[in-house]
Design a protein around this motif. Structure first.
Motif, PDB file in Angstrom:
ATOM      1  N   LYS A 220       5.581   5.817  -1.489  1.00  0.00           N
ATOM      2  CA  LYS A 220       6.677   5.820  -0.416  1.00  0.00           C
ATOM      3  C   LYS A 220       7.710   4.877  -0.517  1.00  0.00           C
ATOM      4  O   LYS A 220       7.819   3.777  -1.314  1.00  0.00           O
ATOM      5  N   ASP A 221       8.902   5.528  -0.287  1.00  0.00           N
ATOM      6  CA  ASP A 221      10.253   4.815  -0.365  1.00  0.00           C
ATOM      7  C   ASP A 221      10.357   3.903   0.703  1.00  0.00           C
ATOM      8  O   ASP A 221      10.730   3.867   1.949  1.00  0.00           O
ATOM      9  N   VAL A 222       9.999   2.364   0.352  1.00  0.00           N
ATOM     10  CA  VAL A 222       9.831   1.680   1.740  1.00  0.00           C
ATOM     11  C   VAL A 222      11.226   0.861   1.782  1.00  0.00           C
ATOM     12  O   VAL A 222      11.749   0.229   0.883  1.00  0.00           O
ATOM     13  N   ILE A 223      11.762   0.864   2.982  1.00  0.00           N
ATOM     14  CA  ILE A 223      13.095   0.131   3.166  1.00  0.00           C
ATOM     15  C   ILE A 223      12.709  -1.296   3.947  1.00  0.00           C
ATOM     16  O   ILE A 223      12.002  -1.478   5.065  1.00  0.00           O
TER      17      ILE A 223
ATOM     18  N   PHE B 295       4.178   0.425  13.813  1.00  0.00           N
ATOM     19  CA  PHE B 295       4.690   1.713  13.831  1.00  0.00           C
ATOM     20  C   PHE B 295       5.925   2.061  12.966  1.00  0.00           C
ATOM     21  O   PHE B 295       5.868   3.120  12.230  1.00  0.00           O
ATOM     22  N   PHE B 296       6.687   1.237  12.861  1.00  0.00           N
ATOM     23  CA  PHE B 296       7.911   1.703  12.068  1.00  0.00           C
ATOM     24  C   PHE B 296       7.593   1.634  10.323  1.00  0.00           C
ATOM     25  O   PHE B 296       8.024   2.381   9.692  1.00  0.00           O
ATOM     26  N   LEU B 297       6.588   0.621  10.307  1.00  0.00           N
ATOM     27  CA  LEU B 297       6.174   0.703   8.812  1.00  0.00           C
ATOM     28  C   LEU B 297       5.398   2.024   8.386  1.00  0.00           C
ATOM     29  O   LEU B 297       5.658   2.732   7.619  1.00  0.00           O
ATOM     30  N   GLU B 298       4.464   2.538   9.403  1.00  0.00           N
ATOM     31  CA  GLU B 298       3.438   3.619   8.990  1.00  0.00           C
ATOM     32  C   GLU B 298       4.275   4.821   9.155  1.00  0.00           C
ATOM     33  O   GLU B 298       4.028   5.692   8.520  1.00  0.00           O
ATOM     34  N   ARG B 299       5.127   4.999  10.353  1.00  0.00           N
ATOM     35  CA  ARG B 299       5.861   6.237  10.529  1.00  0.00           C
ATOM     36  C   ARG B 299       7.145   6.585   9.928  1.00  0.00           C
ATOM     37  O   ARG B 299       7.559   7.650   9.570  1.00  0.00           O
ATOM     38  N   SER B 300       7.901   5.408   9.148  1.00  0.00           N
ATOM     39  CA  SER B 300       9.105   5.393   8.712  1.00  0.00           C
ATOM     40  C   SER B 300       9.343   4.783   7.750  1.00  0.00           C
ATOM     41  O   SER B 300      10.253   4.846   6.927  1.00  0.00           O
ATOM     42  N   ALA B 301       8.136   3.875   7.094  1.00  0.00           N
ATOM     43  CA  ALA B 301       8.318   3.292   5.854  1.00  0.00           C
ATOM     44  C   ALA B 301       9.384   2.277   5.919  1.00  0.00           C
ATOM     45  O   ALA B 301      10.108   1.766   4.852  1.00  0.00           O
ATOM     46  N   VAL B 302       9.780   1.732   7.121  1.00  0.00           N
ATOM     47  CA  VAL B 302      10.678   0.767   7.210  1.00  0.00           C
ATOM     48  C   VAL B 302      10.000  -0.796   7.582  1.00  0.00           C
ATOM     49  O   VAL B 302       9.127  -0.649   8.529  1.00  0.00           O
ATOM     50  N   VAL B 303      10.342  -1.533   6.903  1.00  0.00           N
ATOM     51  CA  VAL B 303       9.656  -3.091   7.378  1.00  0.00           C
ATOM     52  C   VAL B 303      10.886  -3.739   8.176  1.00  0.00           C
ATOM     53  O   VAL B 303      11.777  -3.976   7.919  1.00  0.00           O
TER      54      VAL B 303
ATOM     55  N   ASP C 171       0.873  -1.358   0.044  1.00  0.00           N
ATOM     56  CA  ASP C 171      -0.164   0.145  -0.086  1.00  0.00           C
ATOM     57  C   ASP C 171       0.812   1.188  -0.003  1.00  0.00           C
ATOM     58  O   ASP C 171       0.620   2.219  -0.914  1.00  0.00           O
ATOM     59  N   LEU C 172       1.957   1.165   0.912  1.00  0.00           N
ATOM     60  CA  LEU C 172       2.764   2.571   1.040  1.00  0.00           C
ATOM     61  C   LEU C 172       3.368   2.661  -0.289  1.00  0.00           C
ATOM     62  O   LEU C 172       3.731   3.830  -0.804  1.00  0.00           O
ATOM     63  N   ARG C 173       4.043   1.550  -0.904  1.00  0.00           N
ATOM     64  CA  ARG C 173       4.793   1.668  -2.216  1.00  0.00           C
ATOM     65  C   ARG C 173       3.843   2.220  -3.374  1.00  0.00           C
ATOM     66  O   ARG C 173       4.326   3.102  -4.021  1.00  0.00           O
ATOM     67  N   ARG C 174       2.395   1.811  -3.257  1.00  0.00           N
ATOM     68  CA  ARG C 174       1.730   2.406  -4.197  1.00  0.00           C
ATOM     69  C   ARG C 174       1.479   3.755  -3.796  1.00  0.00           C
ATOM     70  O   ARG C 174       1.195   4.692  -4.908  1.00  0.00           O
TER      71      ARG C 174
END
Ligand code: PLP
Length: 387
Positions: A30-33, A340-348, A24-27
């Motif tokens: 967002k630059d997901v790490i 939290f880390f996914l939504e707030r920092s786009a980190v998995v 969802d974030l990538r769509r």
């Protein structure tokens, strides 16, 4: 139309929700790490690739492989165990080629555990031991891995009524996800325990080559008499950056090797012979690639540990594996932390409870991502925490 009922016994896949949130974030642009995946980012060593290319040009290798693995591959694994661990193996009866160790781990459970048998599995753990025991109709019994005991199971705490029905004991050191290592003394205790209770001791040694600060992990087969009760899974995937190649070996107890080989002869036809040739090359000159990767992961470990500590997360630097097992911030659950880390920092990051109930309270970070992306991911996590 419906799938078999046995699939209903599989627990829900906890990574699924995170995957959905990440895409969802990538769509949304967002630059997901992704610090969740344990898959080496570096390429397979060039001599190994060259050995594959040469072997792929040989038409003899285009035909069905040997079921049990090519005799040269089995010989190379035996020679390597003698050199690396001082363990003697008969290549004909104590070594079996596998299409990756996941394949062998799953099928050994089918070859050894009957419906109603107990399979002793660590918790948290690589999910395959547990899910395959369930699929095979056996009962997984969880052995909690706790920080107080160095993430080693307390074998003496297993109730006698469980033990009397138990057939297999699974161990995985160096450990995914906790990064813990087993001492030689623990292996001695485990071998004696398996002997006393008529258990097949199954050692998943996927990370045995990974070691930092001078640490070199032992094989369970180093314990005198271990072969009477133990099998070990040696994989080329992690040490040689060969996860995509699907090549590993089961070694040790010949009754177990024979049972696994019999089952597999009805299921598959062995790993591609050209891939076995490449694996022989890897095992003939392991030192360079293994020490280069260990240096790389150690640098990343040190960088990540110091950034996590700056965030107030008291992480213990592991002696092996490419994982950091980190206590959740602020008393959150593992799911809350990952979200939290996914939504707030786009980190998995991986929630610890994805590996079992005793992984609750923790999350896992993988070091198999470039130094730059790792640092960037951790800096974003720090910013989200306001640290
Ligand atoms: C990666 C991994 C495996 C699977 O390795 P393959 O040989 O690639 O199938 C097995 N066990 C653990 C604990 C792992 O992390």
């Amino acid at each position: 139309m419906r799938a078999a009922h046995r699939l209903d016994t599989l627990p829900p896949y906890l990574f699924k929700e995170l995957d959905r949130l990440a895409s969802d974030l990538r769509r949304q642009g967002k630059d997901v790490i992704n610090l969740g995946i344990g898959d080496p980012d570096r390429p397979t060593p060039e001599p190994v690739v060259e050995a594959l290319v040469a072997a792929a040009h040989n038409p003899a290798n285009h035909r069905y492989p040997d079921y049990a693995g090519h005799p040269d591959f089995r010989q190379a694994v035996a020679a390597y165990y003698a050199r690396r661990f001082g363990v003697e193996l008969d290549p004909a009866t104590e070594v079996l080629g596998l299409i990756g160790s996941k394949e062998g781990i799953a099928h050994l459970i089918w070859a050894w555990a009957d419906p109603g048998d107990v399979v002793l599995v660590p918790d948290p753990a690589y999910p395959v031991y547990r899910t395959q025991a369930l699929l095979a109709g056996a009962e997984p019994y969880d052995l909690p891995l706790r920080p107080e005991t160095g993430f080693l199971p307390d074998l003496a705490a297993i109730p006698p009524a469980v033990l009397s029905r138990a057939r297999m004991l699974w161990l995985n050191y160096p450990n995914n996800p906790t990064g813990a290592v087993a001492t030689r003394a623990f292996y001695e205790e485990a071998v004696a325990f398996a002997r006393r209770h008529d258990l097949l001791l199954c050692s998943d040694a996927a990370y045995v080559e990974t070691g930092f600060d001078g640490y070199r992990a032992p094989s369970v087969l180093e314990v005198p008499g271990a072969k009477e009760v133990a099998v070990e899974f040696y994989s080329l995937s992690k040490p040689f950056n060969m996860t995509g190649w699907r090549i590993a070996a089961a070694v040790g107890n010949r009754t177990a090797i024979d049972a696994l080989g019999t089952l597999k002869s009805h299921l598959d036809s062995g790993p591609f012979t050209a891939v076995q040739r490449a694996a022989i090359q890897a095992l003939s000159e392991p030192e360079g690639p293994v020490s280069a990767m260990n240096d790389l992961y150690r640098r990343r470990r040190d960088m990540a540990v110091s950034l996590l500590r700056e965030m107030g997360l008291p992480v213990t630097p592991p002696l092996s594996t490419f994982y950091l097992w980190v206590p959740n911030p602020r008393g959150w659950s593992s799911a809350e932390t990952a979200r939290f880390f996914l939504e707030r920092s786009a980190v998995v990051v991986t929630p610890g409870n994805a590996y079992g109930a005793h992984g609750e309270g923790w999350f896992r970070i993988s070091l198999t991502i470039s130094d730059e992306r790792l640092r960037q991911g951790l800096e974003r996590m720090a910013a989200a925490l306001g640290a």
